[in-house]
Design an enzyme around this catalytic site. Structure first.
Site, mmCIF file in Angstrom:
data_model
loop_
_atom_site.group_PDB
_atom_site.id
_atom_site.type_symbol
_atom_site.label_atom_id
_atom_site.label_comp_id
_atom_site.label_asym_id
_atom_site.label_seq_id
_atom_site.Cartn_x
_atom_site.Cartn_y
_atom_site.Cartn_z
ATOM 1 N N HIS A 21 -27.303 -19.488 11.489
ATOM 2 C CA HIS A 21 -27.089 -20.700 12.306
ATOM 3 C C HIS A 21 -26.802 -21.917 11.424
ATOM 4 O O HIS A 21 -27.543 -22.889 11.421
ATOM 5 C CB HIS A 21 -28.306 -20.956 13.213
ATOM 6 C CG HIS A 21 -27.958 -21.802 14.406
ATOM 7 N ND1 HIS A 21 -28.640 -21.746 15.601
ATOM 8 C CD2 HIS A 21 -27.001 -22.741 14.602
ATOM 9 C CE1 HIS A 21 -28.111 -22.595 16.474
ATOM 10 N NE2 HIS A 21 -27.119 -23.215 15.881
ATOM 11 N N ILE A 22 -25.717 -21.815 10.707
ATOM 12 C CA ILE A 22 -25.340 -22.882 9.773
ATOM 13 C C ILE A 22 -24.166 -23.711 10.279
ATOM 14 O O ILE A 22 -23.508 -24.409 9.516
ATOM 15 C CB ILE A 22 -25.011 -22.321 8.374
ATOM 16 C CG1 ILE A 22 -23.940 -21.215 8.470
ATOM 17 C CG2 ILE A 22 -26.263 -21.791 7.707
ATOM 18 C CD1 ILE A 22 -23.434 -20.760 7.097
ATOM 19 N N GLY A 23 -23.910 -23.630 11.579
ATOM 20 C CA GLY A 23 -22.776 -24.354 12.165
ATOM 21 C C GLY A 23 -22.723 -25.825 11.785
ATOM 22 O O GLY A 23 -21.666 -26.390 11.547
ATOM 23 N N ASP A 33 -22.860 -16.541 14.112
ATOM 24 C CA ASP A 33 -23.674 -17.578 13.486
ATOM 25 C C ASP A 33 -24.973 -17.740 14.277
ATOM 26 O O ASP A 33 -25.890 -18.417 13.853
ATOM 27 C CB ASP A 33 -22.934 -18.914 13.427
ATOM 28 C CG ASP A 33 -23.667 -19.952 12.586
ATOM 29 O OD1 ASP A 33 -23.688 -21.144 12.959
ATOM 30 O OD2 ASP A 33 -24.252 -19.559 11.544
ATOM 31 N N ILE A 61 -20.179 -18.510 18.028
ATOM 32 C CA ILE A 61 -20.726 -19.743 17.441
ATOM 33 C C ILE A 61 -21.375 -20.586 18.535
ATOM 34 O O ILE A 61 -21.548 -21.795 18.379
ATOM 35 C CB ILE A 61 -19.644 -20.573 16.700
ATOM 36 C CG1 ILE A 61 -18.449 -20.886 17.621
ATOM 37 C CG2 ILE A 61 -19.191 -19.869 15.447
ATOM 38 C CD1 ILE A 61 -17.479 -21.904 17.016
ATOM 39 N N SER A 62 -21.748 -19.902 19.661
ATOM 40 C CA SER A 62 -22.327 -20.640 20.782
ATOM 41 C C SER A 62 -23.851 -20.488 20.761
ATOM 42 O O SER A 62 -24.527 -21.286 20.093
ATOM 43 C CB SER A 62 -21.720 -20.158 22.100
ATOM 44 O OG SER A 62 -21.954 -18.778 22.298
ATOM 45 N N ARG A 63 -24.370 -19.521 21.495
ATOM 46 C CA ARG A 63 -25.792 -19.209 21.441
ATOM 47 C C ARG A 63 -25.917 -17.694 21.511
ATOM 48 O O ARG A 63 -25.114 -17.032 22.174
ATOM 49 C CB ARG A 63 -26.543 -19.844 22.628
ATOM 50 C CG ARG A 63 -26.809 -21.348 22.476
ATOM 51 C CD ARG A 63 -27.794 -21.625 21.369
ATOM 52 N NE ARG A 63 -28.084 -23.046 21.192
ATOM 53 C CZ ARG A 63 -27.436 -23.841 20.337
ATOM 54 N NH1 ARG A 63 -26.439 -23.358 19.623
ATOM 55 N NH2 ARG A 63 -27.781 -25.101 20.216
ATOM 56 N N ILE A 100 -15.513 -28.595 20.938
ATOM 57 C CA ILE A 100 -15.541 -27.693 19.784
ATOM 58 C C ILE A 100 -14.431 -26.655 19.922
ATOM 59 O O ILE A 100 -13.670 -26.419 18.976
ATOM 60 C CB ILE A 100 -16.910 -27.001 19.650
ATOM 61 C CG1 ILE A 100 -18.020 -28.047 19.513
ATOM 62 C CG2 ILE A 100 -16.919 -26.064 18.448
ATOM 63 C CD1 ILE A 100 -19.427 -27.465 19.504
ATOM 64 N N GLU A 122 -33.664 -16.083 16.536
ATOM 65 C CA GLU A 122 -33.279 -16.455 15.166
ATOM 66 C C GLU A 122 -34.562 -16.740 14.386
ATOM 67 O O GLU A 122 -35.280 -17.671 14.745
ATOM 68 C CB GLU A 122 -32.384 -17.706 15.183
ATOM 69 C CG GLU A 122 -30.986 -17.434 15.707
ATOM 70 C CD GLU A 122 -30.166 -18.692 15.967
ATOM 71 O OE1 GLU A 122 -30.605 -19.790 15.549
ATOM 72 O OE2 GLU A 122 -29.095 -18.584 16.595
#
Lengths: 267, 256
Positions: free
Chosen positions: A233-235, A209, A183-185, A103, A214
């Site tokens: 969280h829409i990755g 994200d 965009i990881s955690r 990624i 969440e």
């Protein structure tokens, strides 16, 4: 989705595989599952492109103040567009990628087209040809990357080593004009430290994200700050990605059940 | 302005707001700011495209209000494997195409007054008529100048030929688009989503139907709105003006 705990595993003696949809496995107790003789698979191929896209989208949206702009464009109070309303440029800025796996590398490929200067920090250095293809410079010390970057993007997986990887010290090393993109955690960032850094303008802004938990509790300070944008969280939330993840998960499951080589087993 | 007006220096690359015939008649010189804002505006076009297709404004709303982040399918369409159509392969069109390429865009189509073989090779872009661009593109990005030829170019006919799943991005001038036709196309699902950095007028009146659509992302004309680019534009505009007043060649004069 169900929690894969001891109780569930004990009730399913014939279980052969847990096929995860998505690449992150931080929600699974890998050791425990392995002790039951159950295999774990994930879907690294399906998630890479859409997640890299979201990383870029968040970086651009934050730098160019898109969400604020949308609100101004539609607000009934807007009489004219102020000429001194400005954002910061992504083109030719320095992007520091922490975590240069598939990624992270796809992010670098995209960022390169914006003429960005790319620094990266990774457990292992990439091959010279790979670095040259995207013009990326390796920073053995994460501190060097943090100090030089205009945008820092977190693209690591969540492990005990990366838990709270970015804390007060790391945020303090970043430029006051810099933006943190995650965009990881959520747990890769010390969220309390991030709130403090954003409140005190230690860094310019953040775009997330992912958070922990969440969704965030409704009274969480991150939801009130005006220099942070958060997406739910829409990755991988695209029609294509959902289908591809399902296909990849099924291919993995079938391989296990048929005793064939497993495309992406998590060991 | 009075009869002694010698120079008009505009801080923009667009000059559709200038009555060029009148200006030429009066022997007034015009300076403008091309090229220096190409990067900032191309960046904005891609940012808007991503924000529209990944539905960022809706996502933000969800996070702040609903509290139910998971389980709500905010599915936008990813950009890998799409045919993008920058409507003209001008400098801006090229800068946009360059940025979109690594997102996995499979094919580039473009249209305009004439093919540009010197620029299209980089993207293997195919020059096509406007109708084919509408029919075959998953993403349509309008980057042309506003001229009598492009005024109202994106109308009912155009939108009816676009795919139901397509994304329409306008970063040129509001008047290139027939806004009523765009509204209808969005409301009736003829196209999936639109992103506009330019409208007619700016801002839109508060009761304008486009503002009520969930699948229309509108920005307040921020194409060149960065500290770096506006500073450069300001200096250039000032230098154009000074050169004009001194009767010297301008760094960037608009030839009338």
């Amino acid at each position: 989705r169900p929690t894969i705990d001891r109780e569930l595993l004990e009730s399913l003696p014939n279980l052969k595989v847990v096929g995860n949809s998505g690449v992150g496995v931080d929600h699974l107790d890998l050791k425990m599952i392995s002790n039951f003789g159950v295999k774990v698979t994930n879907t690294p191929r399906a998630v890479a492109d859409p997640t890299a896209d979201i990383g870029m989208a968040l970086m651009l949206a934050s730098a160019r103040r898109l969400l604020e702009g949308c609100q101004i464009a539609v607000s009934p109070d807007t009489k004219y567009f102020a000429v001194d309303w400005l954002g910061v440029e992504v083109t030719r800025a320095t992007l520091g990628i922490i975590g240069m796996g598939s990624i992270g590398y796809k992010v670098a490929q995209r960022a390169r087209a914006f003429d960005m200067r790319i620094l990266y920090h990774n457990r292992n250095r990439r091959r010279k040809e790979e670095e040259e293809a995207v013009g990326a410079h390796y920073c053995e010390k994460m501190e060097d990357l943090l100090q030089q970057s205009d945008f820092v993007m977190l693209v690591v997986n969540l492990t005990p080593e990366t838990h709270k990887l970015i804390g007060k010290k790391e945020l303090g090393l970043m430029k006051p004009t810099a933006t943190l993109i995650n965009i990881s955690r959520g747990a890769v960032v010390d969220q309390d430290a991030l709130v403090e850094a954003l409140q005190n303008k230690v860094i310019r802004a953040a775009a997330l994200d992912v958070t922990y938990p969440e969704p965030l509790p409704r009274d969480h300070p991150l939801l009130k700050l005006n220099n942070v944008i958060i997406t739910p969280h829409i990755g991988t939330a695209t029609v294509q990605a959902l289908r591809m993840m399902a296909e990849e998960a099924i291919a993995n499951i079938l391989a296990v059940l048929n005793g064939q080589p497993i495309p992406s087993e998590v060991l | 302005a009075g009869p002694d007006l010698k120079v008009i220096s505009t801080m923009s690359v667009g000059f559709d707001h200038l009555a060029l015939e009148e200006i030429k008649k009066r022997g007034i010189r015009v300076g403008y700011t091309p090229d220096v804002l190409t990067d900032a505006t191309a960046e904005r076009s891609v940012a808007l495209l991503l924000a529209a297709c990944r539905r960022l404004p809706e996502a933000l709303e969800q996070v702040k209000n609903a509290g139910q982040a998971r389980g709500m399918c905010a599915t936008g369409d990813g950009s890998a494997g799409m045919a993008a159509g920058p409507s003209s392969l001008s400098l801006l069109g090229q800068a946009v195409a360059r940025r979109l390429k690594p997102f996995g865009v499979k094919k580039f189509l473009y249209t305009g007054s004439r093919p540009r073989p010197e620029s299209d090779a980089e993207f293997e872009a195919e020059f096509v008529p406007l109708t084919r661009l509408a029919e075959e593109s998953d993403f349509v990005v309008v980057t042309c100048a506003l001229t009598p030829a492009t005024q109202g170019m994106c109308n009912k006919d155009f939108f009816s030929k676009m795919k139901k799943t397509s994304v329409f991005i306008n970063t040129s001038r509001g008047a290139v688009v027939n806004q009523e036709d765009l509204y209808n196309a969005l409301a009736q699902g003829q196209i999936a989503v639109a992103g506009l950095d330019v409208t007619t007028p700016e801002p839109l009146p508060t009761d304008h139907p486009l503002l009520s659509l969930k699948n229309c992302v509108i920005l307040p004309h921020i194409g060149s709105a960065t500290y770096a680019t506006r500073s450069t534009m300001a200096v250039l505009a000032a230098n154009n003006l000074l050169a004009g007043l001194r009767g010297e060649p301008m760094p960037h004069e608009l030839l009338l």
